[in-house]
Enzyme design. Sequence first.
Site, short mmCIF file in Angstrom:
data_model
loop_
_atom_site.label_atom_id
_atom_site.label_comp_id
_atom_site.label_asym_id
_atom_site.label_seq_id
_atom_site.Cartn_x
_atom_site.Cartn_y
_atom_site.Cartn_z
N LYS A 76 0.91 -1.39 -0.39
CA LYS A 76 0.26 -0.45 0.10
C LYS A 76 0.72 0.92 0.50
CE LYS A 76 -3.32 2.33 2.40
NZ LYS A 76 -4.97 1.84 3.66
N SER A 151 -10.05 2.10 2.38
CA SER A 151 -8.91 3.00 2.17
C SER A 151 -8.30 2.68 0.88
CB SER A 151 -8.02 4.16 2.69
OG SER A 151 -7.49 3.16 3.64
N SER A 175 -10.80 -0.20 6.61
CA SER A 175 -9.88 -0.55 5.49
C SER A 175 -8.81 -1.72 4.79
CB SER A 175 -8.55 0.83 5.61
OG SER A 175 -9.13 2.22 5.73
#
Lengths: 484, 481
Positions: A76, A151, A175
Amino acid sequence: MMNRSLKQFGEMLQTKKISSVELTQTFLARIAQHNPSINAYIALDEAKSLAQAKAADALIAAGKASPLTGIPIAQKDIFCAKDWPTTCGSKMLANFVAPYDAHVITQFDGVGAVNLGKTNMDEFAMGSSNETSYFGGVKNPWDVERVPGGSSGGSAAAVAARLCAAATGTDTGGSIRQPASLCGFTGLKPTYGVVSRYGMIAFASSLDQAGPMAKSAEDCALMMNVMAGFDERDSTSLNREKEDYTRDLAKPLQGLRVGLPKEFFAEGLDASVGKVIDEAIAAYKKLGAEIVEISLPNTGLSIPVYYVLAPAEASSNLSRYDGVRYGHRTAEYTDLMDMYCKSRAEGFGAEVKRRILIGTYVLSAGYYDAYYLKAQQIRRLIAQDFVEAFKHCDVIMGPAAPSTAFKAGEKVDDPVAMYLQDIYTISTNLAGLPGMSVPAGFSNGLPVGLQIIGNYFDEARMLNVAHQYQQVTDWHLKMPQGIE
Amino acid sequence: MEWEVVIGLETHTQLKTNTKIFSGASTAFGAEPNTQACEVSIALPGVLPVLNREAVNCAIKFGLAVNAEIAPRSVFARKNYFYPDLPKGYQISQYELPVVGKGAVTIQVPAVGKNPAYEKVVNITRAHLEEDAGKSVHGAVEGMSGIDLNRAGTPLLEIVTEPDMRSAAEAVAYAKKLHELVQWIGICDGNMQEGSFRCDVNVSVRKKGSDKLGTRREIKNLNSFKFMQQAIEYETRWQIETLEDGGTIQQATVLFNPDTGETRSMRSKEEANDYRYFPDPDLLPLEVTEADKARVKAQMPELPEAMKARFEADFGLTSYDAATLTASRELADYFVQTVSAGAEAKPAANWVMGAVSAKLNAEEKSLADSPVNPNQLASLLKRIADNTISNNAAKQVFEALWNGEKDVDAIIAEKGLKQESDSGAIEAIIDEVLKANPAMVEEFKAGKEKAFNALVGQAMKASKGKANPAQVNEILKKKLS
């Protein structure tokens, strides 16, 4: 091939059926093919990835391989990785190249895993649909008109579309788990403090926690073995003995007490999602689990509490992006204040600004007690609910998200509807508890995730609970069409 | 109308740790800009603070030194504001729960004019740990402002007093006392030029007898005692004049301009920041156990108050002398070393406070740079004690030592300063003197005491200053009786 588990990839590498370079090239080729339509990656660097793969092959040749050596992992874009762009999904950091490695990156490097690229995400991890990214929304591989959740939407889409062997994510309010639910794979948010936050760009420090996003519980366990562990550079990192998260995978579930919080099955839950969860619970009964009805009475307060505390911390955490030392600086300005205002106005997107404003407001003189302090008090009540609940059960189950993946654009103008996406996940962040989402079936062709919440440090048991389910179901092996 | 000034101080003391309060970067002063700014100092995305326990130990030392409560649990908070030298956009400080609570220090306020010296207790409200900011650098690049983050993250202990002081002299006496104390216990190098010890002074005035505090103005960043004195005096006059002219005082932050000797408002209360303090979620609450305190206590030097009491009890020094000698660690050490080297305590005290201090003051030297060391001073005092030299001769020896000569006995021999203590020889001299000055003898016999002193003087002169004055007195008395 692409549906292989981390263990299987590992075996192939170690028996030299494939080299890490070949495996990495395979994934890079898939990314080249599919990423333009999915937009899961923000940054790719073939040369760097292949250099790591080459080094991994050397490790394997030297007999120094560990389970993840040579396996391509997507990171990420919230983790600083030396000499990689690290944008956090924001224009503010669009040109930022990290000069150092986050703890998580160091851990993966340490075992010779390959960094396959940096994945897209909601800007500064603020969002539940990946639509707040400066680098464009991510498409859900199950239906490209729909969002992957957020997210960690880029990692989610990459795992679902088999554009990596596994990925990392972070979870501040859901998330990892909500996108895992919406994209149909297994994601784990560990107990707060289990994975070091060093080098992980802060959104809400007291809630942020990194975790694995992978196809199966077994994969997540192998990822956790690399990610977890004490780090003295993070004061909130817990100094505990290193554990093997795979150790309990094979345990039978006979006598497991599963708590079902009635608040997780009330109004707001999509009926078809509820049905899938019910079927999953039925499967657990068959595996020998005992069902206990429990209550988490303050669940309804978790969203308002979260939307006071997380923005409060964020408003302060994001103050460092001022255009002075790195990151976006406006082209023209008259004085210091003008430079600050323009740089931040241009560098941050709407959702980030909204949260900075909320956070600034709730910390302001005269409002602090009514908002921040009150929210902290309720946060303790929410945690207390779980302490009480775990007296009656071993794990808690329920939906990970109230609905399946929604259409892009559907909720962008209604922040509260968007915030409600995290209604079932936020309370575990507030309590610091571990939670995971496990593929449990489909509703109208879209994946549904079963959430499993464990007691503090019960990750190994949760992984066992998920793994046993994955031995009798194959939801986690389903792939979106047009992917293989 | 009688006015009274009310003063409270906030002092930032830079703690003497090797590394910064929340990172491993060096705290050394004077390095090239940004060479001591690690990823934490620069506040890169993703970095986290880790508390330096050495800084905590410094705070505990201070707490113990001022008999303060030391919080078993205190909390680091974020003070949020934007400034280019503040890389994170917030300063990590302590707000609601500081590590050091209420304490007190006793100050010696020196005599001014006909007002005698006195002692006063100044109450400490709290002392808390925090990080320093960096520095803006102007002019290094034409038309640009630069930022040097070497200092960012340097540990500070902010020490806050109650509004207990009632004059500039008291405020300066407190600041000096604090300055000595933090050096005494080894937590601060005290270097005011380098900004290691900076004072903010809150000043308000009120009518004498009133128990209500007036509106205060805060004079920021005073880095010399002289400026502090001037600034408070100016500010006090300004506030009284303003009120007497029918004006009102607005709460404000002011700066002192040493060139004009005036204070000038920097920002008013309305312009003050709302710092949005909240507990820093990156740091755990700071815990200080009884064991931590005991460990730190074991490393503490004897404190000035205890040493003062000991000097009075063991050496029979007056309270004033003992206080003077314990005003600084250097001075106390110098005195103790002189005594340890064999000097008697009282003369040692007199010489340290007298000749030594006077010379140092005149030459603006510190004790560390004193050309006369405690061993030499002790040798000198021993020669006075054993009657080898007179006090007057001793002054010449001291002067020679000060100018670089090393050996007391060699100086005495070389300059022929050994005093005459042979009573036969002294008697002979006195007989000569009496014979030569019959008029004086007559005057003395007629009751003029002064004539006796004159005869002593003549005898001393005749001996070229070498006769032991006590013996001269004694023998002369005998001869004249």
